[in-house]
Design a protein around this motif. Sequence first.
Motif, PDB file in Angstrom:
ATOM      1  N   MET A  67       0.842  -1.195   0.000  1.00 19.82           N
ATOM      2  CA  MET A  67       0.000   0.000   0.000  1.00 19.82           C
ATOM      3  C   MET A  67       0.879   1.247   0.000  1.00 19.82           C
ATOM      4  SD  MET A  67      -3.131  -0.942  -0.030  1.00 19.82           S
ATOM      5  CE  MET A  67      -4.000   0.490   0.570  1.00 19.82           C
ATOM      6  N   HIS A  68       0.431   2.284  -0.719  1.00 19.98           N
ATOM      7  CA  HIS A  68       1.166   3.530  -0.785  1.00 19.98           C
ATOM      8  C   HIS A  68       0.582   4.521   0.213  1.00 19.98           C
ATOM      9  CE1 HIS A  68       3.235   2.261  -4.348  1.00 19.98           C
ATOM     10  NE2 HIS A  68       2.106   2.077  -4.988  1.00 19.98           N
ATOM     11  N   THR A  69       1.451   5.347   0.783  1.00 17.74           N
ATOM     12  CA  THR A  69       0.983   6.456   1.589  1.00 17.74           C
ATOM     13  C   THR A  69       0.611   7.587   0.660  1.00 17.74           C
ATOM     14  OG1 THR A  69       2.489   5.827   3.359  1.00 17.74           O
ATOM     15  CG2 THR A  69       1.619   8.059   3.407  1.00 17.74           C
ATOM     16  N   SER A  70      -0.633   8.057   0.749  1.00 21.82           N
ATOM     17  CA  SER A  70      -1.088   9.103  -0.156  1.00 21.82           C
ATOM     18  C   SER A  70      -0.369  10.407   0.149  1.00 21.82           C
ATOM     19  CB  SER A  70      -2.601   9.292  -0.019  1.00 21.82           C
ATOM     20  OG  SER A  70      -3.029  10.317  -0.896  1.00 21.82           O
ATOM     21  N   THR A  71       0.210  11.019  -0.879  1.00 21.47           N
ATOM     22  CA  THR A  71       0.928  12.277  -0.745  1.00 21.47           C
ATOM     23  C   THR A  71       0.433  13.243  -1.808  1.00 21.47           C
ATOM     24  OG1 THR A  71       2.893  11.135   0.068  1.00 21.47           O
ATOM     25  CG2 THR A  71       3.204  13.368  -0.760  1.00 21.47           C
ATOM     26  N   THR A  72       0.191  14.473  -1.421  1.00 26.17           N
ATOM     27  CA  THR A  72      -0.264  15.489  -2.356  1.00 26.17           C
ATOM     28  C   THR A  72       0.851  16.490  -2.606  1.00 26.17           C
ATOM     29  OG1 THR A  72      -2.559  15.304  -1.635  1.00 26.17           O
ATOM     30  CG2 THR A  72      -1.938  17.311  -2.796  1.00 26.17           C
ATOM     31  N   VAL A  73       1.155  16.715  -3.875  1.00 25.09           N
ATOM     32  CA  VAL A  73       2.150  17.697  -4.277  1.00 25.09           C
ATOM     33  C   VAL A  73       1.404  18.856  -4.929  1.00 25.09           C
ATOM     34  CG1 VAL A  73       4.148  18.155  -5.718  1.00 25.09           C
ATOM     35  CG2 VAL A  73       3.861  15.913  -4.656  1.00 25.09           C
ATOM     36  N   GLN A  74       1.432  20.005  -4.284  1.00 27.62           N
ATOM     37  CA  GLN A  74       0.720  21.158  -4.809  1.00 27.62           C
ATOM     38  C   GLN A  74       1.703  22.138  -5.414  1.00 27.62           C
ATOM     39  OE1 GLN A  74      -2.161  22.832  -2.244  1.00 27.62           O
ATOM     40  NE2 GLN A  74      -2.779  24.434  -3.671  1.00 27.62           N
ATOM     41  N   LEU A  75       1.557  22.346  -6.710  1.00 29.44           N
ATOM     42  CA  LEU A  75       2.402  23.296  -7.422  1.00 29.44           C
ATOM     43  C   LEU A  75       1.704  24.650  -7.463  1.00 29.44           C
ATOM     44  CD1 LEU A  75       3.516  21.070 -10.415  1.00 29.44           C
ATOM     45  CD2 LEU A  75       4.584  21.309  -8.178  1.00 29.44           C
ATOM     46  N   GLY A  76       2.349  25.602  -8.091  1.00 21.21           N
ATOM     47  CA  GLY A  76       1.700  26.893  -8.287  1.00 21.21           C
ATOM     48  C   GLY A  76       0.528  26.743  -9.244  1.00 21.21           C
ATOM     49  N   GLY A  77      -0.247  27.791  -9.386  1.00 19.88           N
ATOM     50  CA  GLY A  77      -1.400  27.760 -10.269  1.00 19.88           C
ATOM     51  C   GLY A  77      -0.999  27.596 -11.727  1.00 19.88           C
ATOM     52  N   ILE A  78      -1.964  27.217 -12.552  1.00 18.18           N
ATOM     53  CA  ILE A  78      -1.718  27.049 -13.981  1.00 18.18           C
ATOM     54  C   ILE A  78      -1.135  28.330 -14.577  1.00 18.18           C
ATOM     55  CG2 ILE A  78      -2.821  26.730 -16.226  1.00 18.18           C
ATOM     56  CD1 ILE A  78      -2.576  24.164 -14.789  1.00 18.18           C
ATOM     57  N   ARG A  79      -1.677  29.462 -14.150  1.00 19.79           N
ATOM     58  CA  ARG A  79      -1.185  30.745 -14.675  1.00 19.79           C
ATOM     59  C   ARG A  79       0.285  30.944 -14.314  1.00 19.79           C
ATOM     60  NH1 ARG A  79      -3.669  36.801 -13.399  1.00 19.79           N
ATOM     61  NH2 ARG A  79      -2.168  37.946 -14.688  1.00 19.79           N
ATOM     62  N   THR A  80       0.648  30.594 -13.085  1.00 18.88           N
ATOM     63  CA  THR A  80       2.044  30.716 -12.654  1.00 18.88           C
ATOM     64  C   THR A  80       2.954  29.860 -13.515  1.00 18.88           C
ATOM     65  OG1 THR A  80       1.363  31.138 -10.372  1.00 18.88           O
ATOM     66  CG2 THR A  80       3.630  30.406 -10.717  1.00 18.88           C
ATOM     67  N   GLN A  81       2.533  28.627 -13.776  1.00 16.97           N
ATOM     68  CA  GLN A  81       3.335  27.725 -14.595  1.00 16.97           C
ATOM     69  C   GLN A  81       3.472  28.241 -16.023  1.00 16.97           C
ATOM     70  OE1 GLN A  81       4.912  25.051 -13.479  1.00 16.97           O
ATOM     71  NE2 GLN A  81       4.065  24.984 -11.425  1.00 16.97           N
ATOM     72  N   LEU A  82       2.370  28.740 -16.590  1.00 17.23           N
ATOM     73  CA  LEU A  82       2.393  29.234 -17.968  1.00 17.23           C
ATOM     74  C   LEU A  82       3.264  30.477 -18.094  1.00 17.23           C
ATOM     75  CD1 LEU A  82      -1.337  28.753 -19.049  1.00 17.23           C
ATOM     76  CD2 LEU A  82       0.649  27.385 -19.730  1.00 17.23           C
ATOM     77  N   VAL A  83       3.158  31.371 -17.120  1.00 17.12           N
ATOM     78  CA  VAL A  83       3.983  32.586 -17.142  1.00 17.12           C
ATOM     79  C   VAL A  83       5.459  32.222 -17.046  1.00 17.12           C
ATOM     80  CG1 VAL A  83       4.599  34.672 -15.850  1.00 17.12           C
ATOM     81  CG2 VAL A  83       2.197  34.125 -16.272  1.00 17.12           C
TER      82      VAL A  83
ATOM     83  N   HIS B 280       1.549   5.764  -7.975  1.00 16.44           N
ATOM     84  CA  HIS B 280       2.428   5.585  -6.823  1.00 16.44           C
ATOM     85  C   HIS B 280       1.914   6.342  -5.601  1.00 16.44           C
ATOM     86  CE1 HIS B 280       5.549   3.451  -9.043  1.00 16.44           C
ATOM     87  NE2 HIS B 280       5.312   4.283 -10.032  1.00 16.44           N
ATOM     88  N   GLY B 281       0.608   6.639  -5.618  1.00 20.01           N
ATOM     89  CA  GLY B 281      -0.001   7.278  -4.456  1.00 20.01           C
ATOM     90  C   GLY B 281       0.347   8.742  -4.296  1.00 20.01           C
ATOM     91  N   ILE B 282       0.732   9.410  -5.387  1.00 21.55           N
ATOM     92  CA  ILE B 282       1.101  10.826  -5.333  1.00 21.55           C
ATOM     93  C   ILE B 282       0.129  11.612  -6.211  1.00 21.55           C
ATOM     94  CG2 ILE B 282       2.954  12.502  -5.661  1.00 21.55           C
ATOM     95  CD1 ILE B 282       4.892  10.075  -5.727  1.00 21.55           C
TER      96      ILE B 282
ATOM     97  N   TRP C 230       6.325  19.640   1.029  1.00 24.41           N
ATOM     98  CA  TRP C 230       7.369  18.688   0.673  1.00 24.41           C
ATOM     99  C   TRP C 230       8.334  18.429   1.821  1.00 24.41           C
ATOM    100  CZ3 TRP C 230       8.517  15.981  -3.834  1.00 24.41           C
ATOM    101  CH2 TRP C 230       7.554  16.123  -4.838  1.00 24.41           C
ATOM    102  N   ALA C 231       7.992  18.868   3.021  1.00 28.43           N
ATOM    103  CA  ALA C 231       8.883  18.636   4.160  1.00 28.43           C
ATOM    104  C   ALA C 231       9.027  17.149   4.461  1.00 28.43           C
ATOM    105  CB  ALA C 231       8.363  19.363   5.393  1.00 28.43           C
ATOM    106  N   ARG C 232       8.004  16.354   4.135  1.00 31.90           N
ATOM    107  CA  ARG C 232       8.085  14.912   4.364  1.00 31.90           C
ATOM    108  C   ARG C 232       8.444  14.216   3.063  1.00 31.90           C
ATOM    109  NH1 ARG C 232       2.770  16.327   4.090  1.00 31.90           N
ATOM    110  NH2 ARG C 232       1.398  15.154   2.693  1.00 31.90           N
ATOM    111  N   PRO C 233       9.141  13.090   3.113  1.00 32.45           N
ATOM    112  CA  PRO C 233       9.572  12.415   1.889  1.00 32.45           C
ATOM    113  C   PRO C 233       8.409  11.805   1.139  1.00 32.45           C
ATOM    114  CG  PRO C 233      10.076  11.065   3.810  1.00 32.45           C
ATOM    115  CD  PRO C 233       9.585  12.388   4.338  1.00 32.45           C
ATOM    116  N   LEU C 234       8.593  11.661  -0.168  1.00 31.63           N
ATOM    117  CA  LEU C 234       7.593  11.007  -1.000  1.00 31.63           C
ATOM    118  C   LEU C 234       7.620   9.510  -0.773  1.00 31.63           C
ATOM    119  CD1 LEU C 234       8.134  12.825  -4.381  1.00 31.63           C
ATOM    120  CD2 LEU C 234       6.134  13.013  -2.915  1.00 31.63           C
ATOM    121  N   PRO C 235       6.473   8.855  -0.940  1.00 33.85           N
ATOM    122  CA  PRO C 235       6.453   7.397  -0.818  1.00 33.85           C
ATOM    123  C   PRO C 235       7.173   6.751  -1.965  1.00 33.85           C
ATOM    124  CG  PRO C 235       4.334   8.187  -1.604  1.00 33.85           C
ATOM    125  CD  PRO C 235       5.136   9.412  -1.253  1.00 33.85           C
ATOM    126  N   GLU C 236       7.999   5.780  -1.691  1.00 37.54           N
ATOM    127  CA  GLU C 236       8.684   5.032  -2.732  1.00 37.54           C
ATOM    128  C   GLU C 236       7.774   3.905  -3.218  1.00 37.54           C
ATOM    129  OE1 GLU C 236      11.408   5.665  -4.198  1.00 37.54           O
ATOM    130  OE2 GLU C 236      12.257   7.239  -2.938  1.00 37.54           O
TER     131      GLU C 236
END
Length: 233
Positions: free
Chosen positions: A1-17, A205-207, A222-228
């Motif tokens: 079983m994977h530990t569910s981890t959420t990675v939140q990036l900047g908004g779509i506009r931030t990425q596009l800019v 992979h539960g991310i 991201w202070a905690r490690p991602l599940p392998e």
Amino acid sequence: MHTSTTVQLGGIRTQLVHAGKKLLETTLAPLGLFYLLLNLTDLTGGLLAALGWVLAAVGCRLVLRTRVPAALVLTTALLVVRTVVGLLSQSTFLYFLQPSLQNFLIAALLLVTVPFERTFLARLADDFCVFPPTLFGHVAIRRFFRRVSLLWAAVFTANGAITLWMLAQRTVEEFLLVSTAGSYGLIALAALFSLVWFRRELRGHGIRLLFGTGGPASFAAWARPLPEPSASR
């Protein structure tokens, strides 16, 4: 079983800019300056204007002691060679022949770095997208970039073949218009497909990869490690 981890990036506009700035700096601005000075002066003026732009961009970063993006390093190195050939030959055909052939060089570079822990494509992605540094340390992400490098090698090979055909069939003005639109259209489709593939790979992979409005501050998650991946995968 994977530990569910959420990675939140900047908004779509931030990425596009962010991606738009990199694209403007490394490709659109030198191409626009070349075409403008080509019409206002001559071929030499266009060549020196395009080269001057990228050298100034690299120089500013060196003076400010900031990281020079891999895409800018590649663009500058290739443009130096193009400019030397263009100045010596005074041929717009040879000047534009080189970036067409360079598509095959980039495709080869992508393939060569597939076995590496950090592929060339991963370095380029880091330039054009705002990713947390921890992202590239996960084994599933490294494996994804090895696989998607094969896709992008095929994209650059196809792009090189198409632009070579266009260069042989069209005038310089038609070539610039049609090849630029066609090349970026193909790259945009490949980028969209890669993003969908990337999110699906992470979910396996539960991310979860989410785009939010929190900007860089949201990277604190991201202070905690991602599940392998589990041993069964």
